[in-house]
Each structure stands twice: as structure tokens, then as C-alpha cells.
Design an enzyme around this catalytic site. Structure first.
Site, PDB file in Angstrom:
ATOM      1  CE  LYS A   1       2.937  -2.401  -4.476  1.00 52.28           C
ATOM      2  NZ  LYS A   1       2.506  -2.271  -2.967  1.00 52.28           N
TER       3      LYS A   1
ATOM      4  N   GLY B   1      -4.214  -4.071  -4.257  1.00 49.91           N
ATOM      5  CA  GLY B   1      -5.150  -3.107  -4.718  1.00 49.91           C
ATOM      6  C   GLY B   1      -4.339  -1.846  -4.927  1.00 49.91           C
ATOM      7  CG  HIS B   2      -1.257  -1.959  -7.440  1.00 47.99           C
ATOM      8  ND1 HIS B   2      -0.319  -2.467  -8.160  1.00 47.99           N
ATOM      9  CD2 HIS B   2      -1.243  -2.468  -5.975  1.00 47.99           C
ATOM     10  CE1 HIS B   2       0.358  -3.306  -7.307  1.00 47.99           C
ATOM     11  NE2 HIS B   2       0.063  -3.227  -6.174  1.00 47.99           N
TER      12      HIS B   2
ATOM     13  CG  ASP C   1      -1.955  -1.344   1.285  1.00 46.23           C
ATOM     14  OD1 ASP C   1      -2.189  -1.878   0.297  1.00 46.23           O
ATOM     15  OD2 ASP C   1      -2.129  -1.632   2.390  1.00 46.23           O
TER      16      ASP C   1
ATOM     17  CD  GLN D   1       1.204  -8.838  -2.551  1.00 50.44           C
ATOM     18  OE1 GLN D   1       1.816  -9.330  -3.538  1.00 50.44           O
ATOM     19  NE2 GLN D   1      -0.233  -8.553  -3.006  1.00 50.44           N
TER      20      GLN D   1
HETATM   21  P1  IMO Z   1      -0.741  -4.051  -2.395  1.00 53.12           P
HETATM   22  O1  IMO Z   1      -0.135  -4.571  -3.890  1.00 53.12           O
HETATM   23  C1  IMO Z   1      -1.091  -4.591   1.696  1.00 53.12           C
HETATM   24  C2  IMO Z   1      -1.031  -8.631   3.299  1.00 53.12           C
HETATM   25  C3  IMO Z   1      -2.360  -9.048   4.075  1.00 53.12           C
HETATM   26  C4  IMO Z   1      -2.073 -10.023   5.084  1.00 53.12           C
HETATM   27  C5  IMO Z   1      -0.827 -10.702   4.468  1.00 53.12           C
HETATM   28  C6  IMO Z   1      -1.093 -12.026   3.783  1.00 53.12           C
HETATM   29  O2  IMO Z   1      -1.770  -3.204  -2.535  1.00 53.12           O
HETATM   30  O3  IMO Z   1       0.408  -3.164  -1.841  1.00 53.12           O
HETATM   31  P2  IMO Z   1      -2.594 -12.752   1.531  1.00 53.12           P
HETATM   32  O4  IMO Z   1      -4.064 -12.359   1.230  1.00 53.12           O
HETATM   33  O5  IMO Z   1      -1.536 -12.027   0.624  1.00 53.12           O
HETATM   34  O6  IMO Z   1      -2.007 -13.970   1.809  1.00 53.12           O
HETATM   35  O7  IMO Z   1      -2.117 -11.933   3.009  1.00 53.12           O
HETATM   36  O8  IMO Z   1      -0.182  -9.944   3.285  1.00 53.12           O
HETATM   37  N1  IMO Z   1      -1.186  -8.035   2.040  1.00 53.12           N
HETATM   38  C7  IMO Z   1      -1.227  -6.764   1.696  1.00 53.12           C
HETATM   39  N2  IMO Z   1      -0.929  -5.789   2.367  1.00 53.12           N
HETATM   40  N3  IMO Z   1      -0.954  -4.307   0.392  1.00 53.12           N
HETATM   41  C8  IMO Z   1      -1.115  -5.356  -0.274  1.00 53.12           C
HETATM   42  O9  IMO Z   1      -0.962  -5.434  -1.748  1.00 53.12           O
HETATM   43  C9  IMO Z   1      -1.068  -6.864   0.478  1.00 53.12           C
HETATM   44  N4  IMO Z   1      -1.478  -7.917  -0.251  1.00 53.12           N
HETATM   45  C10 IMO Z   1      -1.205  -8.609   0.901  1.00 53.12           C
HETATM   46  O10 IMO Z   1      -3.287  -8.082   4.730  1.00 53.12           O
HETATM   47  O11 IMO Z   1      -1.658  -9.308   6.341  1.00 53.12           O
HETATM   48 MG    MG Z   2      -2.979  -3.063  -0.840  1.00 51.80          MG
END
Ligand code: IMO
Ligand code: MG
Length: 428
Positions: free
Chosen positions: A16, A40-41, A13, A223
Site C-alpha cells: 500500500k 508498516g508501509h 503487506d 492491513q
Molecule cells: P499493513 O498495513 C500484515 C496482523 C497481525 C496479526 C493480526 C492481528 O502493513 O498491511 P494486531 O496487532 O493488528 O492486533 O494483529 O493482524 N496484522 C498485519 N499483517 N500487515 C499489517 O498491516 C498488519 N497489521 C496487523 O500479524 O496476525
Molecule cells: Mg505490515
């Protein structure tokens, strides 16, 4: 000329989407290389406001070929919905391709993600419940169904038959829930296959050709570094690598082909889900950051945990990604703060730690050691020139650069595409 990998430097988050939306203006190819629809971009541009979960954030430019790479887990229903939404907003998606090697998130993956979280009880990871853990587990266990399998109904049926038999045994015998219907899933996926077939192809050659011609390519991570299964806060991590090195694998390139590695960092830290976060603020400052920056999950809507910038974790992220540049987002959120803290070390019992521990039992007990800087009182959202930033903001940036040993090449001062201060030209 340039192949640039763009990765999250923290716990996801970081912004990106908006940085890629900006840099893609000069790109020929943008390829997502990891994660799935747990990402979630957020992109805000003249087409509207979007939360992209699977489609690369370069989709808004007509010259950009967008690729969903081999290490992205695709939920076809989510992808089709996202494509529809983009088209409804007038976005041309005819240059979108999916790697035939990409694994599919099947109905049993999302179901098992929820069941496994329930089973973990108090130790739940707080996943996005999108089936991420189960799909990547199946990929490694050689039980996966890939996008390419949708192109041949016979192959799909055989593959599904054998995998579903195992999944249904687990669902009924371990979790005591009803089995899933082979016929239903098969029919549903035949339908997805018909819709997605024109997009599914071998994609590494597309990226390879662009690389050979010297065309600008962006590799879009999902992530953040601290959610990496190897180097993150295991087991509170995701299940595919968000690191720059994974950009090579997801795109089908070698490390020597990468020119720049840009790490996106928020001006402060956030985290969604469980797991240690030493600088978390459970007070009015944390609430202020959350409310000002609307720190609620783009995928799940959960409130994000907010805290001061953690430079110990940040340094680690620079190291494990080999960052060449930092893009700092949300600097405007600190407008009007009388003072700003940066965590420069951790206190663990009587020790002072300056490197990020690999053991979360230690990290959980770490107390942040802060350095306090003067803030700035004016609004910076209208500023487009680094020299015009208030002294407090420039000092803050320069302190981060020193602590992280990496230059900040770009700063965002608001959510809009134009609210950016470009310190360096990324494609030069
Ligand atoms: P973006 O690309 C923030 C976190 C989840 C959880 C952990 C594992 O938007 O930055 P998962 O569903 O991947 O098995 O969850 O990773 N998580 C993220 N946190 N931004 C994301 O993606 C995330 N994708 C997974 O909240 O703690
Ligand atoms: Mg996210």
C-alpha cells in the site's frame, strides 16, 4: 475531482505504501483511516527507504496535506519517533495533522496486548503487540483517551485517573503483574501533548473542504480485507476495519463522495501471524518467494507465510470492498518461474467451494484447487509498458482480472517508485 480509497486486498503487506507514494504525486490530501502502528508501509523514494507506521505515505510531496484520521490508534511515542526520522531525512512534515478524535495507545494497551496473547497460549493470534486489540476495545467500551485530551492537562489527568484505576485492577488482580504509575504516565503524556499540540485538530473539515473543491484526495487503508473484524478470518483478525467503507468513517465522508476504490494485491499471497491460509506453501517455492521478496514483517520482522495467489479470497475482497481497480504488486517476483499456480476454488470434504467461507473451522480444512499457467523467463523489472510484458505475465494478469472480475490498473515490477506500469490514469 477524485476521491480514491486505497485498501489492502489480502492479509496486509500488499504494498500500500509504495502505491500511495506513487499516486500522491497528484493528490492534495492523503489521510490514513484505520489501524495503528501495527501497519508498516514501506516506501522507497529519493528521500530514502522508510517503513511508515502512522504517518500517511503521501508525506513526501510538498503539496500534500497529510492526516492521521479519527479511526487510527496513535501511539504518541511511535509517532514522534517517526516524525523525527522523516525530518532527519530532509522530509518536510509541516503539513501533517492528527484528528483530535483519534484514540491513543496507552502503556497499558501494549502491556495488555502481550498479556492477552500469553493467556491465549496455543490459540495466540500472533498480534503485532502494539496494543491494537486493547485500544479499539477501549474505544468501543468508551474508555478511550483521545488525541484531543492531550490539549488540556486537567482533562487528561481526570480521564487517565479513572481509566487507570480500572486498568490497574485488571493488571494486578487478573494478570498478577505490577500496576502502572499514574504520575509517570500523566507526565509522559503532558510532554507528548506539548510536542503534538500544533498537529492536533478537527480534521474532517480539511478533507471535506478538499472534496468540495474537487481536489484529489487519497484515503490510505492499513492491513487487508481478510483481517477485517467482520469479514476476515475471525478471530485471527485485527481490531479496526481495513475495508473501503471504513475509509468514509475514518475520513468523515459519505459513501457517495468516493469515486474509486483501489485494492492492492500482491502477485502471490502472504500472511503474518496465526490463522488459516489455504494456499500457504511450506516448501521451497514458499521459501523462494519469501527470500526474493524479502517477506519479513516491516513492523515485527517476523517471516511472512507465503503462497500462491488465492482467487477465492481475492474475489471476496473485491466484493466486500466494492473495488473499481486493482493495483498488482511484486509481479517481478515470479520472473523465471516455469509455471505459476492460482487457487480458483477450495475443496472441502467432497464439495467444491467457490466462495470464501465465514467459518474458519471450514476454511482450515479447505484444500486449494489450482489452475496452472505458464510462467515467463525474462526479468520484467525494467519494463514500463504493459504491451512489452512477456506473454506469460500478461496472461497471468488477464487470468486474475477474469477470476476477480476487476480490472488491473497498475502493476509494480520492482520496489522503486518508478518501477511501475500504469495501465490507467487514476485521476482522470
Ligand atoms: P499493513 O498495513 C500484515 C496482523 C497481525 C496479526 C493480526 C492481528 O502493513 O498491511 P494486531 O496487532 O493488528 O492486533 O494483529 O493482524 N496484522 C498485519 N499483517 N500487515 C499489517 O498491516 C498488519 N497489521 C496487523 O500479524 O496476525
Ligand atoms: Mg505490515
Amino acid at each position: 475531482m477524485a476521491i480514491i480509497v486505497i485498501v489492502g486486498g489480502q492479509w496486509g503487506d500488499e504494498g500500500k505504501g509504495r502505491i500511495i507514494d506513487l499516486l500522491a504525486e497528484k493528490a492534495k490530501v492523503v489521510a490514513r483511516f484505520s489501524g495503528g502502528d501495527n501497519a508498516g508501509h514501506t516506501v522507497i523514494n529519493p528521500y530514502g527507504e522508510f517503513r511508515l507506521h502512522l504517518v500517511p505515505s503521501g508525506i513526501f510531496y510538498p503539496q500534500v496535506t497529510c492526516i492521521i484520521g479519527s479511526n487510527v490508534a496513535i501511539n504518541p511515542a511511535v509517532l514522534l519517533e517517526e516524525m523525527d526520522d522523516l525530518e532527519n531525512h530532509g522530509v518536510d512534515i509541516s503539513r501533517l495533522f492528527i484528528s483530535d478524535r483519534a484514540h491513543l495507545i496507552m502503556p497499558y494497551h501494549t502491556l495488555l496486548d502481550g498479556l492477552e496473547e500469553e493467556r491465549r497460549g496455543k490459540g495466540a493470534i500472533g498480534t503485532t503487540l502494539r496494543g491494537i486489540g486493547p485500544v479499539f476495545a477501549d474505544k468501543v467500551a468508551r474508555l478511550g483517551i483521545r488525541a484531543g485530551d492531550l490539549l488540556d492537562k486537567g482533562v487528561l489527568l481526570n480521564r487517565l485517573k479513572s481509566v487507570l484505576e480500572l486498568k490497574n485492577t485488571i493488571l494486578t488482580k487478573v494478570y498478577q503483574v505490577s500496576p502502572l504509575s499514574l504520575e509517570e504516565i500523566y507526565q509522559q503524556h503532558c510532554h507528548y501533548g506539548e510536542q503534538l499540540a500544533p498537529l492536533i485538530r478537527e480534521t474532517s473539515s480539511l478533507i471535506g473542504e478538499a472534496a468540495t473543491k474537487g481536489e484529489p484526495v487519497l484515503l490510505e487503508g492499513a492491513q487487508g480485507a481478510l483481517l477485517d473484524p467482520d469479514f476476515g478470518t475471525y478471530p485471527y483478525v485485527t481490531s479496526s476495519s481495513p475495508l473501503a467503507a471504513a475509509g468514509c468513517i475514518g475520513a468523515g465522508l459519505g459513501p457517495r463522495q468516493i469515486d474509486r476504490v483501489v485494492g492492492i494485491f500482491k502477485t502471490y499471497n502472504t500472511r503474518v501471524g496465526a490463522g488459516p491460509m489455504p494456499t500457504e506453501l511450506k516448501d521451497e517455492i514458499g521459501d523462494l518467494i519469501r527470500n526474493r521478496a524479502h517477506e519479513y514483517g516491516a513492523t515485527t520482522g517476523r517471516p511472512r507465510r507465503c503462497g500462491w495467489f488465492d482467487a477465492v479470497a481475492g474475489r471476496f475482497s473485491v466484493q466486500i470492498n466494492g473495488l473499481s481497480d486493482i493495483a498488482l504488486t511484486h509481479l517481478d517476483i515470479y520472473d523465471g518461474f516455469p509455471s505459476i499456480k492460482i487457487c480458483t476454488a477450495y475443496k472441502f470434504n467432497d464439495e467444491v467451494l467457490t466462495s470464501f467461507p465465514s467459518d474458519i473451522a471450514i476454511l482450515e480444512k479447505c484444500q486449494p484447487v489450482y489452475e496452472e499457467l505458464d510462467g515467463w523467463q525474462e526479468s520484467i523489472s525494467g519494463i514500463r509498458n504493459f504491451e512489452k510484458l512477456p506473454t506469460g505475465a500478461r496472461n497471468y494478469m488477464s487470468q486474475l482480472e477474469d477470476l476477480l472480475s476487476c480490472p488491473i490498473s497498475l502493476v509494480s515490477v520492482g520496489p522503486d517508485r518508478r518501477q511501475i506500469i500504469l495501465v490507467k490514469d487514476f485521476f482522470s
